[in-house]
Structures are given as C-alpha cells and as structure tokens.
Scaffold this motif. Sequence first.
Motif, mmCIF file in Angstrom:
data_model
loop_
_atom_site.group_PDB
_atom_site.id
_atom_site.type_symbol
_atom_site.label_atom_id
_atom_site.label_comp_id
_atom_site.label_asym_id
_atom_site.label_seq_id
_atom_site.Cartn_x
_atom_site.Cartn_y
_atom_site.Cartn_z
ATOM 1 N N ALA A 88 -26.952 12.603 -7.246
ATOM 2 C CA ALA A 88 -26.875 14.052 -7.412
ATOM 3 C C ALA A 88 -27.331 14.471 -8.801
ATOM 4 C CB ALA A 88 -25.448 14.527 -7.152
ATOM 5 N N ASP A 95 -23.795 11.372 -4.634
ATOM 6 C CA ASP A 95 -25.184 11.571 -4.238
ATOM 7 C C ASP A 95 -25.469 12.964 -3.682
ATOM 8 O OD1 ASP A 95 -25.648 8.928 -4.950
ATOM 9 O OD2 ASP A 95 -25.218 8.179 -2.932
ATOM 10 N N LEU A 96 -24.448 13.706 -3.273
ATOM 11 C CA LEU A 96 -24.636 15.006 -2.632
ATOM 12 C C LEU A 96 -24.012 16.103 -3.475
ATOM 13 C CD1 LEU A 96 -23.708 14.001 1.026
ATOM 14 C CD2 LEU A 96 -25.992 14.237 0.065
ATOM 15 N N PRO A 97 -24.622 17.294 -3.476
ATOM 16 C CA PRO A 97 -23.995 18.419 -4.194
ATOM 17 C C PRO A 97 -22.613 18.751 -3.654
ATOM 18 C CG PRO A 97 -26.295 18.899 -3.667
ATOM 19 C CD PRO A 97 -25.958 17.654 -2.939
ATOM 20 N N GLU A 98 -22.428 18.595 -2.316
ATOM 21 C CA GLU A 98 -21.120 18.885 -1.752
ATOM 22 C C GLU A 98 -20.048 17.962 -2.317
ATOM 23 O OE1 GLU A 98 -23.845 18.339 -0.125
ATOM 24 O OE2 GLU A 98 -24.335 20.151 0.994
ATOM 25 N N GLN A 99 -20.430 16.690 -2.608
ATOM 26 C CA GLN A 99 -19.479 15.760 -3.206
ATOM 27 C C GLN A 99 -19.120 16.190 -4.615
ATOM 28 O OE1 GLN A 99 -21.684 12.125 -2.855
ATOM 29 N NE2 GLN A 99 -21.039 11.730 -0.729
ATOM 30 N N LEU A 119 -31.759 10.421 -0.255
ATOM 31 C CA LEU A 119 -30.705 9.604 -0.851
ATOM 32 C C LEU A 119 -31.096 8.135 -0.828
ATOM 33 C CD1 LEU A 119 -27.562 11.286 0.698
ATOM 34 C CD2 LEU A 119 -28.633 11.720 -1.515
ATOM 35 N N HIS A 129 -31.616 18.568 -2.149
ATOM 36 C CA HIS A 129 -31.491 17.333 -2.918
ATOM 37 C C HIS A 129 -32.527 16.332 -2.444
ATOM 38 C CE1 HIS A 129 -29.599 15.348 0.529
ATOM 39 N NE2 HIS A 129 -28.906 16.469 0.686
ATOM 40 N N ASP A 177 -18.164 8.383 -0.430
ATOM 41 C CA ASP A 177 -19.108 8.596 0.673
ATOM 42 C C ASP A 177 -18.560 9.527 1.729
ATOM 43 O OD1 ASP A 177 -21.013 7.046 -0.506
ATOM 44 O OD2 ASP A 177 -20.463 5.200 0.552
#
Length: 972
Positions: free
Chosen positions: A905, A885-889, A961, A958, A853
């Motif tokens: 994601a 859950d995020l593209p950055e992750q 969430l 995206h 997270d």
Amino acid sequence: MSAPGAMLSRPPAPAGNPPGAVPQIVLVVVCGGYAVGAAFGWGSPEVAAFMGDFGLSFAAFLAAFSCGLYARKRRTRFRPAWMLFAASSGMAGLGNGVWGWYEVVQGTTVPSPCLADFCFLLFAPPAIVGLLVLAKRPVTVARWICLGLDAWLIAGSLVTLSWSLALAHTAHFQGRSVAQSALSLAYPLLDIVLVSMVLALHFRRSSVHRSAINTAVAALALTVLCDALFSSPLLREHYRSGQILDAGWFAGSMLLAYAPWVARRSGEECPEEDVKPAARRVPPHGSRPIAGSLAALTPYLAAAVCTLGILTNVLDGRRIDRVVLFTGCTVVLALVVRQGIMLLDNITLTQELAQKENHFRSLVQGSSDVIMIAAPTGVLRYVSPAAAGVYGRDAEELVGSELASLIHPEDLGRVVHEVRRFLAAAPEDEPTTRIECRFRAGEQRLGGDGWLNVESTVNRHHGGLIFNSRDVTERVRLQAQLQHNASHDALTDLPNRALFTERVTQAVTGRRASDHDTAVLYIDLDGFKQVNDTIGHQAGDELLIQAARRLGDSVRAGDIAARLGGDEFAALITGDGTRDLAAREFRIHEIADRLRIKLSEPYRIDGRDVRVAASIGVAFADPGVSPAGLLRNADLAMYRAKQAGKGRVELYAPQMQSEVAHRAELATKLRTALHDGEFALLHQPVVELAGGRVTAVAAHARWRSAQGILFTPAEFLRVGDRGRFTEDGDRAAELDRWQLEEAVEQAAARHRAGYPVPVAVRLSARRLLDHALSPAGVEALLTRHGLPSRALVLELSESDSRMPLDDLERRLVALRRLGVRIALDGFGSGYAAIGALRRLPVDILRLDRGLIDGVVESARLHKITAGLLRIAGDLGMQSVADGVDLPEQVLALRSMGCTHGMGMAFSGPLDEHRLRRSLTHAHYPVPELPGQSRAVVLTGSGLPVRHGGPAGPDSLMHPPLRSNSETSVPPT
C-alpha cells in the motif's frame, strides 16, 4: 649394544642427525699431514723441533679440552672417565710444553730428570683409572678380585717378556744415576700397566658408548706403542723431536680428542637412565660367544706366555733373572687363586641353579595354568596337577593319552595345521605360537557342557611340544556377549544400524538380489519428543522398549526389525519373488500400514495411556539401487510422510531424490553466493499510518544469482533458515551476520547523508543467542560504522517454546541497555508469542501478515487484531502491521489503533538509490475515509501515480498486489 637392542630400548634417533663423515675426514687429513711433515723433516730442524714439541703439546691440550668439555656438558655414567682422560692429556701437554721450552726456546739439551719427565709419568695413572671406569662394573667382590687378577696376569706376562728382552739391560745400565735408571724403568712399567688395562677393558668394556670407548682404547694403545718404541735403547739414542715417532703420539692425542663425540655422531648416545636396561639386552645370536670365550681365555693365555718366556730362557741356557722368576711365580699364584675363586663361584651357581629348579618346579606344580608336555608322537608325557581344577580330570588320567583325542573334532584340523606350520618355522623367527580350541572336560568340572574353551601357548621341547594352557571359557562367552552388544541396541535389544545395514547389503547383493520386491521400511515415531519433554526420559525409554517389542512381534520370521537411533526404527521385508509391481506395492503397503496401526496404539506407561503416531517410508530394492541408496530412499519417503501430515505411509518416488538434489544444489549456490558477494540488501519503508511519515526502514536480503535469477526469502530461506543452510547452520549464521553488518553500514551512510532513519534487521532467537552477536560485538559494530544505537532495531523472528527464555531475556536486556530497540516479529502466529511478550523486553510489536490479510473481510480476525493492538497500546509499545497491501487495510488498522505499517500500500523493498529518493519526499499519501480528501497510493517503485478508469480519473486505485517475498530487485 646391538642394533635390535637399541631399537627396543629407546625410540629411534631423529632423522636429522645422521652420523657424519666430515669430522673423520678432517681427523685423517690432520694426522696424515703431520705424519707427512714428520717423514720429510718439516723442511728445517727448527720447524721440526717446534712441531715435535709444541705440536704434540697442542694436540694433548686439545684432547684435554675436548674430554673436559664433553664431561661438563654430558651428565653420563662415564663422566669421571672423560675427566680423568682430560687430566691425563693435560699432563702430556704440559710435559711436551716443558720439553719444547728447553729444546726450542732455550736451545739447550733437555736435562734428565726434569719436570717434563714427571709430567709424562703422571700421564699413565689417570688414564689407567679412567679405563677402569669404562669397564663393566663387577657385581660381586669375587668379580672385582678376578678383574684385578686378570690385569696382573696380563701385566706379569708382559713384565716377564719385557724384562727378559730389554728391561734387564736398562736396570743394569752403567753410568747413570739412580733417578735416571728409575725413570728408564718407570716408563715401560707404567706402559705395561696401561697395556694390561687396555687388554682387560677390550673384553670387559661396557656395551654403552661402544664406539667412544673403542676410539679411546685405540688412542691409548697407539700412545703406549709409541712409548714402547721410545723406551727401547736403540731408538731412544737416535730420537730427535719432529721425527716420525711423534706422528704416533700426535695421532693418539687427536683420536682421544675425537673419542667422546663418536657416540653422539653415531647415534649410540642415550640418557643415563637408559643405560642399565640397554646393557641387559641379549645380543643377537652368534655375535658374543666368541668374544666371551676370548675374555675367559685371556688370563690363561697370559700365563702361558709368561711360562713360555721362562722356558725359552731355560732352554737357551741363560740364567733366569730373579725379577723374572718372582714375576712368574706371582703370575702362577694369581692363576691358582683365580681358578679357586672361579671354582667356588661355579659351586655357588650350581646351588643357585638347583634352588631355581626347585622353585620353578613348585611354580609349575602350583600354577593355575595347565602345563603339558607332548612327545613327538602326540602322546602326553607330563601334565601338571592343575588339570584337575581346570579340566576336571586328574593329571595321571591324562598322561599317556593322545592329545588329538582331547580336542573337539571341529577344531582338530585347525590345531594340527597350526602345529605343523609352527614346527616348520625357524625357532629364532617364531619361538612360540598361540592356539585356541575346545578341550574335552571331565566329570569333575561342574556346570560344564562337556567342552571348555582353552587357550594354549606352545613351545618346542626336544622334538615335542610344551603346552601352557588356561581356561578361557568365560572370556569367550564375554566376547560373544560383547559382539552381540556391538550389533544390537542396548535399550531394545533389536539389531542396530550397523547390523541392519549388513543385512540389507546381504539382501541386495546376495543370492536373492533378483527379488526386487524386497523392501525397507523406515519408521519414525511422531510426538516422541513431547513424551520425553512432558513425562520424562525414563517414560520415553519405556515407550521405545514397548514399540520395539511390537515391531519385533509384527514382522515375519524371515524379516528383520532394527532400531537405528532415537525414535527411528527400520524393517527389512524380504520379497516372495513376485514380478507384478502393483501386487508388490499393495503387499508392502499393507504390511507397513499394519505396522503403523500397531505402533500407533496407546502405550501403557506408569499407569497412563500415551499415544504416538508412526510415519513410515517404503523403498524397494529396484535394480541398480545400492544398499546405502535403498536406506536413503526409505528415509526420504519417511520425511515425505511426515511433511504430508504424519501418521501415514509413503512409497518412495524418484522425484523425491530430485527435490533433495535441488535443495542441495541451491545450498551449494548459496554458499558460493556468500563467498562471491551476490547478496543484495533492500529496504522497505515503515510508514506512520496517521500521517504517512517514514519512521524506519526494514532490511530484506535478496540473492541475485550469476545467471540473473532473483531469489527472494520465500525461496532461499527454505535452505538457509533454521540451521539448514548447512548441517550445522554455519552458513545461515554467516548470512545473518552479513545482513546485520551491511544494514548497519548502509544506515550509517544514510545518517551521514542527512537521512537519520532507523533500520530494522530481522534475526532469529537462536541467532541472537549466538556468541558472535554478543552485546559487545553489536556495540563494536555500531562504533566501527558510527551509527547511533537508537537507530538500530533488532526484530525477534521466532517464538519457539524450546528457546531458553532466561538466556534470551538476559541477552535482550543487555542489548536494550546499549540503546538498541527490540521488536517482536510475527506476533499472533504462534502459541509461544504471548509467553515471549510476557517475559521479554520488547519495544515494538509487529503483527503477522496472516492477521492483516483478512482483517477487512473477517470480523473474527478484526476482533483478534484489535485486541492485540490494545495489548500493545496498554504496554506502551509501538505497533507495526506487516503486509499492508490494500488501502482498506490501512483504514481498518488505523481505526483499530495501529500506529505503523509496511507493505505494498506504500512501497515494496527498494534499493539504496530509490530509497534515498523516497526519503527525500519523507511522506507517503495515506487513504482517507469517504468524504475526506483523496489520496494518492504509491506503487512499488515509490513514485506517485494516478489511475484513470470507469470511475473517473481521480478514483483511488492500487497497483497489482505482490507478496513481500516476491518483490523483484530494481536494477541499480
């Protein structure tokens, strides 16, 4: 044996074998039919001759077979008697058969003497010996002699009468040979002997198998009666086979055939080892004295009959026959000898009685119990010498004193009432009674407080009473100690749960029930288990003792403190009658907080300071609250204090009960859902971060209730996880087994459909150690559904330090030997994860979503996650990031070396239809670094979408969430 004696000597007969009346009815019908046929001559002389000869032969042989069969099957003490009766009946049957051969078959007159006569003569001796076997066995030689003399007295008197009336004419009958005359005399003489044994046996028969013996005696008596009638010259001259006299012989044989089975049908049969104890039972009062008197008078009555017969002949002027005179003299001589034996026996019994009296006197004098005899007035007339040792007072001092002056005044009324009730009862209903009271002790009794606890067995004695008393002071003290131990904790000596519950009940329902400011404090020591685990159970016990001492010293004099078990304590704080709710809460809260501070102070144990905290729940005795409800409310408040951070005080609130009821309702619904099949299994793709290829799917259980409400793991695992599905965790285990079998079954179906993707199933370490999930069971499950072992991944979801790692390691090694891969779930969330990684054979490392997270925003988490991924890479493990859950992750994890990920994601959990559609595409788009080609992000539905907006139609966006645990189930 009487019915009460039978009940005492052995268990009651089973209810399934009641004595039946059918055999008796059949017996009466057969005998009655034969008698009717004989009375009417059977219709023809030929049939009458056949039934009179071969019918009697058949009945006699039937009796022989019946008695022999019983003796063969039943190993009882009377087996020889039935064998002898069988032989006797066999002789009678053979004699009748020979008689019929001459009379029916050859059609000639039966010669005299013939073989039939000798068979009939051999009927009596076995029967006589059999009757002796059935009689009570005399204990001494004198008793055996008396039995023989009694038999001769009866036989002699019968011989005297028979000779005077008929036998003398038979002996002097002219025109007969010696053999014929001998036979004419042998028949009645043997019958006389048999009658003598029947009479002797009637008063001396054994108490066991009484019904069978009575039936056998009746059969033989009926046979002897018919023989006597047949022996009379008047009847014998006119006798023809098939006449009514044969019905008596036929009935005697049929009765003898039925006799051995009477005991079995009437419930009197018992094993041989039970015979002697049963025979020694004392019969009911008034049932045996008459029979005993007749048995004692029988020899004298027989002698009187003999004398009367001789006097009758003398008075009538007839000459006395020498046989009658000789027989009468022997009868008188036998009577004199018998009287002498009885006189010697009485002298011996008198001497034995005197010896026993001396023996019992010495027992009374030397007994440790005190024997006291009280007159009807209550004055002691006799006291045994043991009073000096028991009461500390001499027996002479007690004799003449009133019993009431020696009993404690508080016990005197109860003792007088019990004695009056005992004397008013019938002696046969209550022969003794037991009284316990305090008795005045003398100065000779050392260490006494002036009174002794005495238990006395009381018997009646000529209007007075006999007291058999013993000192039970130590027993009373021990009982008081045991009662204290039963209501107090053995370790801390505080009241236990039972006594505390009783005091709470008294406080809630007693005279102070209106004091609603009475409260119960439920106390739990936080950190006590760590004390046991680190410095030992002995130190833990010492801590509990000190805590109990502090708790007992801190409560007021009118309050009560108790230990409920383990590290749980309780206190009952009585109210002061205040009606102000705020004032009572402040007062109780102040007391509870003072106890919390006192119990949280350091404990000095084995030279070290040990600290624990105290969580306290408080509940008030509000109107309508039961004692059990008050304790339950305090318990709920204590658990709320522990959930709120421990080491604090919480007051009970009604919503706590509603929360518990909600959890119980949810648990009930979950049980019903498991039974009704309301659980569904969804699968979330595990994606390779480098190229977006789906390499596995993770199974997730969802529950769709009957009302259409969807429960996710975050909601129902609060009830189902960690063994709280039910108290013993059975439902949680059932859910895990269902999830594993359903995942394997669906994965096997996908393999057969051309989607060979492994499936990962999340299980706790506790469940992996369950016998139901043994390696053999997992192998059987894979074989049954046809799924390759490499296609199954078991995710270890717990890293509890209390789990036995040795057992878990052996279980995981065995599973890996089958080909099943092991994943360590939630890595990075617990202190035990490193230890599990060091010990356990792990193939896949699954990072906890708590790390993912904040991996983009927090540099600290970024470094921690990168370090964990390096560890996984160095150990040759695959790494899976949970909650991506995020593209950055995705970009950050891929740059740190993470190989796989799962989350929103890419896709949320999917049903089977949408999962197969996503597996058909086989790849998910992954985001690229700036300057690279744009990517498409999949929504939770698994379908690619592009979003337009201010940044342009091709900007990467995206979907909103949502947590994995909150993903809804798509409609099927």
